[in-house]
Design a protein around this motif. Sequence first.
Motif, mmCIF file in Angstrom:
data_model
loop_
_atom_site.group_PDB
_atom_site.id
_atom_site.type_symbol
_atom_site.label_atom_id
_atom_site.label_comp_id
_atom_site.label_asym_id
_atom_site.label_seq_id
_atom_site.Cartn_x
_atom_site.Cartn_y
_atom_site.Cartn_z
ATOM 1 N N ILE A 167 0.729 -0.963 0.120
ATOM 2 C CA ILE A 167 0.061 0.295 -0.053
ATOM 3 C C ILE A 167 0.540 1.615 -0.115
ATOM 4 C CG2 ILE A 167 -1.209 1.421 1.319
ATOM 5 C CD1 ILE A 167 -2.813 -0.645 -0.055
ATOM 6 N N GLU A 168 1.773 1.340 1.226
ATOM 7 C CA GLU A 168 2.573 2.063 0.734
ATOM 8 C C GLU A 168 3.429 2.929 -0.268
ATOM 9 O OE1 GLU A 168 3.160 4.377 2.619
ATOM 10 O OE2 GLU A 168 1.602 3.626 4.418
ATOM 11 N N SER A 169 3.447 1.380 -1.506
ATOM 12 C CA SER A 169 4.810 1.782 -2.776
ATOM 13 C C SER A 169 3.842 2.538 -2.594
ATOM 14 C CB SER A 169 4.939 0.565 -3.504
ATOM 15 O OG SER A 169 5.848 0.226 -2.262
ATOM 16 N N LEU A 170 2.088 1.716 -3.485
ATOM 17 C CA LEU A 170 1.043 2.329 -4.127
ATOM 18 C C LEU A 170 0.886 3.988 -4.127
ATOM 19 C CD1 LEU A 170 -1.302 -0.456 -4.079
ATOM 20 C CD2 LEU A 170 -0.244 0.446 -5.967
ATOM 21 N N ARG A 171 1.019 4.446 -2.685
ATOM 22 C CA ARG A 171 0.986 5.356 -2.561
ATOM 23 C C ARG A 171 1.534 6.287 -3.363
ATOM 24 N NH1 ARG A 171 -1.097 4.537 3.736
ATOM 25 N NH2 ARG A 171 -3.485 4.456 3.133
ATOM 26 N N GLN A 172 2.763 5.982 -3.380
ATOM 27 C CA GLN A 172 4.147 6.830 -3.646
ATOM 28 C C GLN A 172 4.595 6.788 -5.184
ATOM 29 O OE1 GLN A 172 7.589 6.068 -1.797
ATOM 30 N NE2 GLN A 172 6.560 5.528 0.636
ATOM 31 N N ASN A 173 3.063 5.855 -6.421
ATOM 32 C CA ASN A 173 3.540 5.285 -7.582
ATOM 33 C C ASN A 173 4.347 5.115 -7.412
ATOM 34 O OD1 ASN A 173 0.309 7.261 -7.842
ATOM 35 N ND2 ASN A 173 2.405 8.822 -8.597
ATOM 36 N N GLY A 174 4.947 3.368 -6.772
ATOM 37 C CA GLY A 174 5.984 2.945 -6.608
ATOM 38 C C GLY A 174 5.199 1.555 -7.157
ATOM 39 N N LEU A 226 -5.981 -6.299 -3.938
ATOM 40 C CA LEU A 226 -5.509 -4.908 -2.724
ATOM 41 C C LEU A 226 -5.404 -3.724 -2.988
ATOM 42 C CD1 LEU A 226 -4.791 -3.679 -0.345
ATOM 43 C CD2 LEU A 226 -2.554 -4.595 -0.638
ATOM 44 N N ALA A 227 -5.077 -3.334 -4.493
ATOM 45 C CA ALA A 227 -4.824 -2.524 -5.899
ATOM 46 C C ALA A 227 -6.204 -1.562 -5.682
ATOM 47 C CB ALA A 227 -4.036 -2.226 -6.758
ATOM 48 N N LYS A 228 -7.024 -2.798 -6.266
ATOM 49 C CA LYS A 228 -8.037 -2.197 -6.686
ATOM 50 C C LYS A 228 -9.652 -1.861 -5.059
ATOM 51 C CE LYS A 228 -12.790 -4.176 -9.105
ATOM 52 N NZ LYS A 228 -13.059 -5.611 -9.495
ATOM 53 N N LYS A 229 -8.979 -2.268 -4.509
ATOM 54 C CA LYS A 229 -9.949 -2.092 -3.012
ATOM 55 C C LYS A 229 -9.158 -0.624 -2.600
ATOM 56 C CE LYS A 229 -10.989 -3.813 1.479
ATOM 57 N NZ LYS A 229 -12.420 -3.811 1.788
ATOM 58 N N ALA A 230 -7.993 -0.838 -2.532
ATOM 59 C CA ALA A 230 -7.815 0.863 -2.187
ATOM 60 C C ALA A 230 -7.392 1.726 -2.688
ATOM 61 C CB ALA A 230 -6.257 0.281 -1.556
ATOM 62 N N GLY A 231 -8.142 1.692 -4.423
ATOM 63 C CA GLY A 231 -8.504 2.255 -5.568
ATOM 64 C C GLY A 231 -7.058 2.765 -6.249
ATOM 65 N N TYR A 232 -6.078 2.181 -6.407
ATOM 66 C CA TYR A 232 -4.878 2.359 -7.199
ATOM 67 C C TYR A 232 -4.793 0.530 -8.135
ATOM 68 C CZ TYR A 232 -3.536 4.169 -3.408
ATOM 69 O OH TYR A 232 -3.344 5.106 -1.921
ATOM 70 N N SER A 233 -4.232 2.210 -9.392
ATOM 71 C CA SER A 233 -4.004 1.306 -10.796
ATOM 72 C C SER A 233 -3.614 0.255 -10.734
ATOM 73 C CB SER A 233 -3.731 2.359 -11.924
ATOM 74 O OG SER A 233 -3.418 1.649 -13.320
ATOM 75 N N GLU A 234 -3.757 -1.153 -11.383
ATOM 76 C CA GLU A 234 -2.681 -2.461 -11.439
ATOM 77 C C GLU A 234 -1.898 -2.253 -12.327
ATOM 78 O OE1 GLU A 234 -5.390 -5.391 -12.164
ATOM 79 O OE2 GLU A 234 -7.165 -4.685 -10.592
ATOM 80 N N PRO A 273 -13.779 -18.537 5.117
ATOM 81 C CA PRO A 273 -14.142 -17.308 3.885
ATOM 82 C C PRO A 273 -13.381 -17.932 3.294
ATOM 83 C CG PRO A 273 -11.953 -17.697 5.757
ATOM 84 C CD PRO A 273 -12.862 -18.752 6.182
ATOM 85 N N TRP A 274 -13.051 -16.978 2.689
ATOM 86 C CA TRP A 274 -12.390 -16.969 0.256
ATOM 87 C C TRP A 274 -11.207 -15.879 0.852
ATOM 88 C CZ3 TRP A 274 -14.510 -19.947 -2.409
ATOM 89 C CH2 TRP A 274 -15.619 -20.485 -2.623
ATOM 90 N N SER A 275 -10.249 -16.211 0.447
ATOM 91 C CA SER A 275 -8.937 -16.294 0.424
ATOM 92 C C SER A 275 -8.830 -14.291 0.332
ATOM 93 C CB SER A 275 -8.159 -16.382 -0.542
ATOM 94 O OG SER A 275 -8.069 -17.677 -0.625
ATOM 95 N N LEU A 276 -10.014 -13.735 -0.091
ATOM 96 C CA LEU A 276 -10.077 -12.448 -0.708
ATOM 97 C C LEU A 276 -10.687 -11.091 0.734
ATOM 98 C CD1 LEU A 276 -9.535 -11.438 -4.893
ATOM 99 C CD2 LEU A 276 -8.069 -11.765 -2.706
ATOM 100 N N ASP A 277 -11.570 -12.028 1.952
ATOM 101 C CA ASP A 277 -11.736 -11.763 2.359
ATOM 102 C C ASP A 277 -11.056 -11.434 3.689
ATOM 103 O OD1 ASP A 277 -14.437 -12.409 1.337
ATOM 104 O OD2 ASP A 277 -14.947 -14.261 2.867
ATOM 105 N N VAL A 278 -9.245 -10.824 3.567
ATOM 106 C CA VAL A 278 -8.690 -10.845 4.617
ATOM 107 C C VAL A 278 -8.635 -9.543 4.422
ATOM 108 C CG1 VAL A 278 -7.569 -12.703 4.930
ATOM 109 C CG2 VAL A 278 -6.724 -11.792 3.413
ATOM 110 N N GLU A 281 -9.900 -6.455 6.535
ATOM 111 C CA GLU A 281 -10.363 -6.409 7.812
ATOM 112 C C GLU A 281 -8.592 -5.605 7.963
ATOM 113 O OE1 GLU A 281 -9.822 -9.396 10.651
ATOM 114 O OE2 GLU A 281 -12.081 -10.310 10.369
ATOM 115 N N LEU A 282 -8.213 -5.324 6.567
ATOM 116 C CA LEU A 282 -6.393 -4.245 7.126
ATOM 117 C C LEU A 282 -6.599 -3.708 7.141
ATOM 118 C CD1 LEU A 282 -4.888 -5.327 3.460
ATOM 119 C CD2 LEU A 282 -4.508 -6.136 6.272
ATOM 120 N N ASN A 283 -6.027 -2.695 7.529
ATOM 121 C CA ASN A 283 -5.757 -1.198 8.545
ATOM 122 C C ASN A 283 -5.034 -0.215 7.098
ATOM 123 O OD1 ASN A 283 -7.077 -1.169 10.524
ATOM 124 N ND2 ASN A 283 -5.177 -1.816 11.675
#
Length: 285
Positions: A167-174, A226-234, A273-278, A281-283
């Motif tokens: 997530i931190e890398s995606l925020r920095q366009n990394g 994760l990228a899709k859920k957080a609103g970042y480009s794949e 649960p399904w795998s992507l359900d985790v 629960e992420l912060n």
Amino acid sequence: MLDSLVIGGVSPLGLALVRALEAQGDRVAFTSRRTNPGEGYFFDLETLEGFEDLPAASVVVIVAAETRFQTCETDPERSRRINFEAPRTVAQWAAKRGSKVVFFSTIAVHNGSIDQPDELIVPQPDSVYGQHKLEAEAAIFATDASSVVLRPSKVVIPDFPLLRSWIESLRQNGVITPFSDMIVSPVASSLVISCAVGLIKSKTAQGVYQLSAADQVTYAELAQALAKKAGYSEEFIQPVLASNVLKGEKTWLPTSARLGSRRICNELNIQLPWSLDVLNELNLD
């Protein structure tokens, strides 16, 4: 006598278990290898220092372990002390006091060649870590056949370091480079703790219980979700092969990363649960 003693109560999983048991009204103590563990008891699994001062409890839960594959491979004697000899010693001590033992084991007791192996299959570990955890299971059952072993798959905490770094890398366009040839069947720590409490409180639970997601995904698929859920480009996700990156380093590259979990589902009345359900629960903030 205390209700519960958690061996390794300052790790994220151990601390969550302590809090869950306290919420049930239990009198709980915990250990840490830190020299100043706050209100806990100092106990070093490698040297057994502090062992003599541990309080008696109705249930002793062994959470602490050396879980790093490469570390165990590099120093197998240390791994054996922490992951086998210490749990065996604790189990023998607990049995003399009439305490129930609940042992957190690992999916790595299996080599990952069988899809959804059930609890009756004899595991064939292919790592030092998995071998020592399996030996600890056997020693604990040899001491008291009514003990409980919980084998979870990959446990994901709300601040799971790998996913946090993505997530931190995606925020920095990394660019992030997840493994496309490493699969996982993750479960949220909240589910693991809920199941552990259920097994601790059960009057009839004994033997091996396994827990994983109902399906499995690659780390690349997990990163994309994760990228899709957080609103970042794949476009910033560039999968790589673990077999190329981790040359010479011991890791776990199974062909199947999920476990047969029918027993725990039936006895605790849960649904896998399904795998992507985790990801729910992420912060992510």
